[in-house]
Design an enzyme around this catalytic site. Sequence first.
Site, mmCIF file in Angstrom:
data_model
loop_
_atom_site.group_PDB
_atom_site.id
_atom_site.type_symbol
_atom_site.label_atom_id
_atom_site.label_comp_id
_atom_site.label_asym_id
_atom_site.label_seq_id
_atom_site.Cartn_x
_atom_site.Cartn_y
_atom_site.Cartn_z
ATOM 1 N N GLN A 77 6.565 1.980 5.785
ATOM 2 C CA GLN A 77 5.370 1.685 6.597
ATOM 3 C C GLN A 77 5.246 0.177 6.824
ATOM 4 O O GLN A 77 4.939 -0.282 7.929
ATOM 5 C CB GLN A 77 4.128 2.209 5.868
ATOM 6 N N HIS B 74 -5.098 -0.457 -4.318
ATOM 7 C CA HIS B 74 -5.866 -0.950 -3.170
ATOM 8 C C HIS B 74 -6.606 -2.240 -3.547
ATOM 9 O O HIS B 74 -6.650 -3.193 -2.764
ATOM 10 C CB HIS B 74 -6.900 0.091 -2.733
HETATM 11 P P1 AMP Z 1 -3.425 4.284 1.697
HETATM 12 O O1 AMP Z 1 -4.894 4.338 1.414
HETATM 13 O O2 AMP Z 1 -2.596 5.163 0.823
HETATM 14 O O3 AMP Z 1 -3.127 4.418 3.161
HETATM 15 O O4 AMP Z 1 -2.968 2.816 1.308
HETATM 16 C C1 AMP Z 1 -3.599 1.688 1.845
HETATM 17 C C2 AMP Z 1 -2.809 0.455 1.476
HETATM 18 O O5 AMP Z 1 -2.740 0.360 0.048
HETATM 19 C C3 AMP Z 1 -1.351 0.514 1.982
HETATM 20 O O6 AMP Z 1 -0.964 -0.777 2.410
HETATM 21 C C4 AMP Z 1 -0.608 0.938 0.739
HETATM 22 O O7 AMP Z 1 0.749 0.537 0.740
HETATM 23 C C5 AMP Z 1 -1.389 0.221 -0.346
HETATM 24 N N1 AMP Z 1 -1.167 0.839 -1.659
HETATM 25 C C6 AMP Z 1 -1.300 2.147 -1.971
HETATM 26 N N2 AMP Z 1 -0.964 2.349 -3.258
HETATM 27 C C7 AMP Z 1 -0.590 1.149 -3.755
HETATM 28 C C8 AMP Z 1 -0.116 0.698 -5.028
HETATM 29 N N3 AMP Z 1 0.055 1.526 -6.057
HETATM 30 N N4 AMP Z 1 0.170 -0.621 -5.176
HETATM 31 C C9 AMP Z 1 0.008 -1.493 -4.137
HETATM 32 N N5 AMP Z 1 -0.438 -1.127 -2.916
HETATM 33 C C10 AMP Z 1 -0.731 0.170 -2.725
#
Ligand code: AMP
Length: 283
Positions: free
Chosen positions: A154, A37
């Site tokens: 997504q 994040h």
């Molecule tokens: P989430 O909180 O899981 O809904 O993720 C929020 C954002 O963070 C989304 O755009 C995810 O794709 C991105 N994200 C989650 N994990 C990672 C990661 N390991 N590397 C890069 N972006 C991430």
Amino acid sequence: MRVLHVSSRMKEEVERARENGKLIGFVPTMGALHKGHLSLVDQCAALCDVVVISIFVNPTQFNDPTDFQTYPRTLDQDIKLLETASCHMVFVPSVEEMYPKGGSFGDVNLGRLDNILEGAHRPGHFHGVAQVVERLFRIVAPDMACFGMKDYQQLIVIQQMVKQLDLPVRIVPCPTVRDLNGLAMSSRNLRLSDAGRQKASAIHRVMTDLSKKLAIEGLQPASCIPLGIKMLEDVGFSIEYLSLCEPETLLPIEDPLNGRSGVLLFAGWLEEVRLIDNLLINV
Ligand code: AMP
């Protein structure tokens, strides 16, 4: 850094920044923040003047109520972490704030994207994602929004929604951040044991190995992907899918890549935790 809970206040803050000529960047999240994040926040800060992050565990994208209830929530820790990052505003709405009675939803037709891969295993998931992101976009009205390639399908869904609704926001795809052992960082990893996290590192190893077989050795997907599935099952995974698809349409690829690009997409369960990952193969 300001923490805001009310949509109208959030809108006012952004409007004021825009009046002062600032470019607004946005990172939507569900919290339990980790370095993945934060890399989105950094990327956003490199492109924009003002970075807004939202933390909202969106009920409408969970098709499994237990998954929604057990989703990690670490708000105090998240805010501490963001104070050390290049983040200016944190939007933390309540469910009532995001879904007031009678709230509308733009008419997005996700078509087959809603029914394949993640869509097939999590019915209604992407409808919920598109719904919440559209609402957040209308509140925050960002110039740009950063999304992780970790959630590859997504990202494609959001790009399609922005195109269909003609929303004035640029979607910035950001690379997946991984642990040293290759495991893609995820809020859900918090629910794995140490041994589980070690086992889960096999996902990236198997996909890297498959990508060589597909891109360099020119093998047919059907002749090597089942072996990758078997390796992950031997580690203890229960697999939902491991598929090779076209990067833009997510249509399945059945022939050897022969110089084309592809994306390997994976979902599976380990220790009752559902993990997803993917690997782009750019030939
Ligand atoms: P989430 O909180 O899981 O809904 O993720 C929020 C954002 O963070 C989304 O755009 C995810 O794709 C991105 N994200 C989650 N994990 C990672 C990661 N390991 N590397 C890069 N972006 C991430």
